[in-house]
Design a protein around this motif. Structure first.
Motif, PDB file in Angstrom:
ATOM      1  N   VAL A  88     -12.353 -41.170  87.935  1.00 36.79           N
ATOM      2  CA  VAL A  88     -11.637 -41.713  89.091  1.00 36.79           C
ATOM      3  C   VAL A  88     -11.435 -43.219  88.943  1.00 36.79           C
ATOM      4  O   VAL A  88     -10.331 -43.739  89.177  1.00 36.79           O
ATOM      5  N   ASP A  89     -12.490 -43.918  88.516  1.00 36.31           N
ATOM      6  CA  ASP A  89     -12.395 -45.371  88.359  1.00 36.31           C
ATOM      7  C   ASP A  89     -11.356 -45.748  87.303  1.00 36.31           C
ATOM      8  O   ASP A  89     -10.535 -46.657  87.524  1.00 36.31           O
ATOM      9  N   LYS A  90     -11.365 -45.060  86.173  1.00 33.28           N
ATOM     10  CA  LYS A  90     -10.421 -45.373  85.097  1.00 33.28           C
ATOM     11  C   LYS A  90      -8.990 -45.020  85.489  1.00 33.28           C
ATOM     12  O   LYS A  90      -8.053 -45.752  85.149  1.00 33.28           O
ATOM     13  N   TYR A  91      -8.822 -43.913  86.171  1.00 37.56           N
ATOM     14  CA  TYR A  91      -7.476 -43.525  86.590  1.00 37.56           C
ATOM     15  C   TYR A  91      -6.887 -44.590  87.518  1.00 37.56           C
ATOM     16  O   TYR A  91      -5.730 -44.997  87.348  1.00 37.56           O
ATOM     17  N   VAL A  92      -7.689 -45.049  88.469  1.00 37.71           N
ATOM     18  CA  VAL A  92      -7.206 -46.063  89.416  1.00 37.71           C
ATOM     19  C   VAL A  92      -6.983 -47.400  88.714  1.00 37.71           C
ATOM     20  O   VAL A  92      -5.953 -48.057  88.905  1.00 37.71           O
ATOM     21  N   SER A  93      -7.947 -47.818  87.880  1.00 36.58           N
ATOM     22  CA  SER A  93      -7.847 -49.125  87.234  1.00 36.58           C
ATOM     23  C   SER A  93      -6.706 -49.163  86.212  1.00 36.58           C
ATOM     24  O   SER A  93      -5.986 -50.164  86.123  1.00 36.58           O
ATOM     25  N   PHE A  94      -6.495 -48.087  85.461  1.00 36.45           N
ATOM     26  CA  PHE A  94      -5.398 -48.068  84.487  1.00 36.45           C
ATOM     27  C   PHE A  94      -4.046 -48.088  85.192  1.00 36.45           C
ATOM     28  O   PHE A  94      -3.102 -48.728  84.716  1.00 36.45           O
ATOM     29  N   ALA A  95      -3.941 -47.379  86.316  1.00 36.90           N
ATOM     30  CA  ALA A  95      -2.692 -47.412  87.084  1.00 36.90           C
ATOM     31  C   ALA A  95      -2.430 -48.823  87.596  1.00 36.90           C
ATOM     32  O   ALA A  95      -1.287 -49.306  87.570  1.00 36.90           O
ATOM     33  N   ARG A  96      -3.487 -49.509  88.031  1.00 38.20           N
ATOM     34  CA  ARG A  96      -3.337 -50.884  88.511  1.00 38.20           C
ATOM     35  C   ARG A  96      -2.934 -51.822  87.380  1.00 38.20           C
ATOM     36  O   ARG A  96      -2.070 -52.692  87.551  1.00 38.20           O
ATOM     37  N   VAL A  97      -3.538 -51.641  86.201  1.00 39.67           N
ATOM     38  CA  VAL A  97      -3.212 -52.493  85.053  1.00 39.67           C
ATOM     39  C   VAL A  97      -1.752 -52.311  84.644  1.00 39.67           C
ATOM     40  O   VAL A  97      -1.042 -53.290  84.385  1.00 39.67           O
ATOM     41  N   ARG A  98      -1.294 -51.065  84.585  1.00 43.71           N
ATOM     42  CA  ARG A  98       0.112 -50.821  84.215  1.00 43.71           C
ATOM     43  C   ARG A  98       1.051 -51.476  85.226  1.00 43.71           C
ATOM     44  O   ARG A  98       2.081 -52.055  84.843  1.00 43.71           O
ATOM     45  N   ARG A  99       0.717 -51.369  86.498  1.00 43.50           N
ATOM     46  CA  ARG A  99       1.555 -51.976  87.531  1.00 43.50           C
ATOM     47  C   ARG A  99       1.585 -53.495  87.389  1.00 43.50           C
ATOM     48  O   ARG A  99       2.641 -54.123  87.493  1.00 43.50           O
ATOM     49  N   GLN A 100       0.427 -54.097  87.095  1.00 43.82           N
ATOM     50  CA  GLN A 100       0.368 -55.548  86.901  1.00 43.82           C
ATOM     51  C   GLN A 100       1.156 -55.980  85.661  1.00 43.82           C
ATOM     52  O   GLN A 100       1.823 -57.024  85.677  1.00 43.82           O
ATOM     53  N   LEU A 101       1.088 -55.197  84.598  1.00 44.46           N
ATOM     54  CA  LEU A 101       1.843 -55.531  83.390  1.00 44.46           C
ATOM     55  C   LEU A 101       3.346 -55.498  83.656  1.00 44.46           C
ATOM     56  O   LEU A 101       4.084 -56.391  83.224  1.00 44.46           O
ATOM     57  N   ASP A 102       3.779 -54.460  84.365  1.00 44.70           N
ATOM     58  CA  ASP A 102       5.207 -54.360  84.680  1.00 44.70           C
ATOM     59  C   ASP A 102       5.663 -55.529  85.547  1.00 44.70           C
ATOM     60  O   ASP A 102       6.735 -56.113  85.306  1.00 44.70           O
ATOM     61  N   GLN A 103       4.853 -55.894  86.538  1.00 44.33           N
ATOM     62  CA  GLN A 103       5.212 -57.007  87.420  1.00 44.33           C
ATOM     63  C   GLN A 103       5.255 -58.325  86.662  1.00 44.33           C
ATOM     64  O   GLN A 103       6.172 -59.132  86.847  1.00 44.33           O
ATOM     65  N   PHE A 104       4.270 -58.550  85.786  1.00 43.06           N
ATOM     66  CA  PHE A 104       4.245 -59.805  85.045  1.00 43.06           C
ATOM     67  C   PHE A 104       5.422 -59.898  84.081  1.00 43.06           C
ATOM     68  O   PHE A 104       6.055 -60.957  83.968  1.00 43.06           O
ATOM     69  N   GLU A 105       5.695 -58.801  83.367  1.00 47.45           N
ATOM     70  CA  GLU A 105       6.829 -58.830  82.439  1.00 47.45           C
ATOM     71  C   GLU A 105       8.143 -59.101  83.166  1.00 47.45           C
ATOM     72  O   GLU A 105       9.002 -59.834  82.666  1.00 47.45           O
ATOM     73  N   GLN A 106       8.289 -58.536  84.359  1.00 43.41           N
ATOM     74  CA  GLN A 106       9.512 -58.760  85.123  1.00 43.41           C
ATOM     75  C   GLN A 106       9.655 -60.238  85.492  1.00 43.41           C
ATOM     76  O   GLN A 106      10.741 -60.807  85.391  1.00 43.41           O
ATOM     77  N   VAL A 107       8.542 -60.868  85.900  1.00 45.85           N
ATOM     78  CA  VAL A 107       8.582 -62.289  86.262  1.00 45.85           C
ATOM     79  C   VAL A 107       8.742 -63.160  85.018  1.00 45.85           C
ATOM     80  O   VAL A 107       9.528 -64.120  85.007  1.00 45.85           O
ATOM     81  N   PHE A 108       8.022 -62.824  83.951  1.00 46.75           N
ATOM     82  CA  PHE A 108       8.036 -63.650  82.742  1.00 46.75           C
ATOM     83  C   PHE A 108       9.422 -63.716  82.114  1.00 46.75           C
ATOM     84  O   PHE A 108       9.862 -64.776  81.656  1.00 46.75           O
ATOM     85  N   TRP A 109      10.106 -62.579  82.067  1.00 51.39           N
ATOM     86  CA  TRP A 109      11.422 -62.531  81.431  1.00 51.39           C
ATOM     87  C   TRP A 109      12.564 -62.787  82.420  1.00 51.39           C
ATOM     88  O   TRP A 109      13.726 -62.597  82.074  1.00 51.39           O
ATOM     89  N   SER A 110      12.226 -63.217  83.629  1.00 47.74           N
ATOM     90  CA  SER A 110      13.269 -63.477  84.628  1.00 47.74           C
ATOM     91  C   SER A 110      13.944 -64.829  84.430  1.00 47.74           C
ATOM     92  O   SER A 110      14.923 -65.129  85.106  1.00 47.74           O
ATOM     93  N   GLY A 111      13.414 -65.661  83.544  1.00 50.45           N
ATOM     94  CA  GLY A 111      13.991 -66.977  83.301  1.00 50.45           C
ATOM     95  C   GLY A 111      13.242 -68.107  83.986  1.00 50.45           C
ATOM     96  O   GLY A 111      13.625 -69.281  83.866  1.00 50.45           O
ATOM     97  N   GLN A 112      12.160 -67.771  84.685  1.00 46.65           N
ATOM     98  CA  GLN A 112      11.346 -68.801  85.331  1.00 46.65           C
ATOM     99  C   GLN A 112      10.676 -69.670  84.268  1.00 46.65           C
ATOM    100  O   GLN A 112      10.263 -69.176  83.219  1.00 46.65           O
ATOM    101  N   SER A 113      10.566 -70.968  84.527  1.00 44.50           N
ATOM    102  CA  SER A 113       9.980 -71.881  83.546  1.00 44.50           C
ATOM    103  C   SER A 113       8.503 -71.560  83.340  1.00 44.50           C
ATOM    104  O   SER A 113       7.809 -71.112  84.267  1.00 44.50           O
ATOM    105  N   LEU A 114       8.038 -71.808  82.117  1.00 39.38           N
ATOM    106  CA  LEU A 114       6.635 -71.523  81.800  1.00 39.38           C
ATOM    107  C   LEU A 114       5.699 -72.396  82.624  1.00 39.38           C
ATOM    108  O   LEU A 114       4.631 -71.939  83.053  1.00 39.38           O
ATOM    109  N   GLU A 115       6.071 -73.642  82.846  1.00 37.19           N
ATOM    110  CA  GLU A 115       5.233 -74.561  83.622  1.00 37.19           C
ATOM    111  C   GLU A 115       5.073 -74.060  85.056  1.00 37.19           C
ATOM    112  O   GLU A 115       3.975 -74.075  85.617  1.00 37.19           O
TER     113      GLU A 115
END
Length: 238
Positions: free
Chosen positions: A44-71
């Motif tokens: 149960v812990d791994k299922y929840v935590s892995f789902a959360r990690v995938r969601r965080q990765l998708d959100q970060f990639e969307q923001v990172f490649w959106s053109g926002q400055s690194l700073e």
């Protein structure tokens, strides 16, 4: 004789088998039940935590490649407790800023320090992903043998009872053998989910780690180009 057999058969329930088992067999059963509960808690812990990690990765990639400055992105994430790609990004940018604040002059040295910082963070994230998977592997590999140990002890006790009663009637032997086999059944009940969960979550951890490694390589390339743009003209002027 038939009434005795029916009475013995009616008393052969899971609870009665457990209560009639010897001390060692009971201890084995309780240990395997505890291992099974621990297995499902990890699942149960791994299922929840892995789902959360995938969601965080998708959100970060969307923001990172959106053109926002690194700073700007670094200022947003630097004060937060980050994980995954965000943690790798923050560690690289922190080393980047420290190096330039101290007057970095060597592009190769700066690139090596940034890559090292990202590698350390990547290893830490991979270790977090794989946490407690070793417990699943241990339970999956050892639970059947622990259950078999309980079965052997139970059958030995049954044979001793047969020798003591000097009777080979099936109604006399059946409860003891049944309680012995129950230990093996509980061992399999603990081992099978553990093995399946270990294989699944190991594969999931490998896929997520691959995504982190891919981002690390891409971000290293981005910073390498920026290092060349900043330091190469400066070195040429000197």
């Amino acid at each position: 004789m038939e009434q005795v057999g029916l009475a013995a058969t009616s008393d052969v329930t899971l609870w009665s088998l457990f209560m009639q088992a010897g001390f060692v067999v009971k201890l084995v059963m309780l240990g395997l039940i505890g291992a099974s509960i621990w297995t499902w808690a990890i699942v149960v812990d791994k299922y929840v935590s892995f789902a959360r990690v995938r969601r965080q990765l998708d959100q970060f990639e969307q923001v990172f490649w959106s053109g926002q400055s690194l700073e700007e992105l670094y200022r947003t994430l630097s004060d937060r407790k980050s994980s995954g790609m965000a943690a790798i990004f923050v560690s690289a940018m922190r080393e980047w800023k420290k190096s330039f604040e101290r007057g970095a002059k060597s592009p190769i040295g700066l690139q090596m320090r940034i890559d090292k910082a990202m590698d350390v963070t990547l290893a830490r994230e991979a270790e977090t992903l794989e946490a407690r998977l070793g417990s699943l592997a241990t339970i999956g590999s050892s639970a059947p043998f622990i259950g078999l140990f309980g079965t052997v002890i139970g059958i030995m006790t049954s044979f001793q009872a047969i020798a003591g009663s000097k009777s080979t009637n099936l109604a006399v032997v059946a409860p003891g053998i049944a309680e012995a086999l129950l230990a093996t059944a509980i061992g399999l009940l603990a081992a099978i989910p553990a093995v399946i969960a270990y294989n699944k979550f190991s594969a999931d951890a490998g896929k997520i780690t691959s995504r982190l490694e891919g981002f690390t390589d891409e971000f290293s390339g981005i910073l390498s180009r920026q290092i060349d743009e900043r330091l190469t003209p400066r070195q040429a002027a000197e």
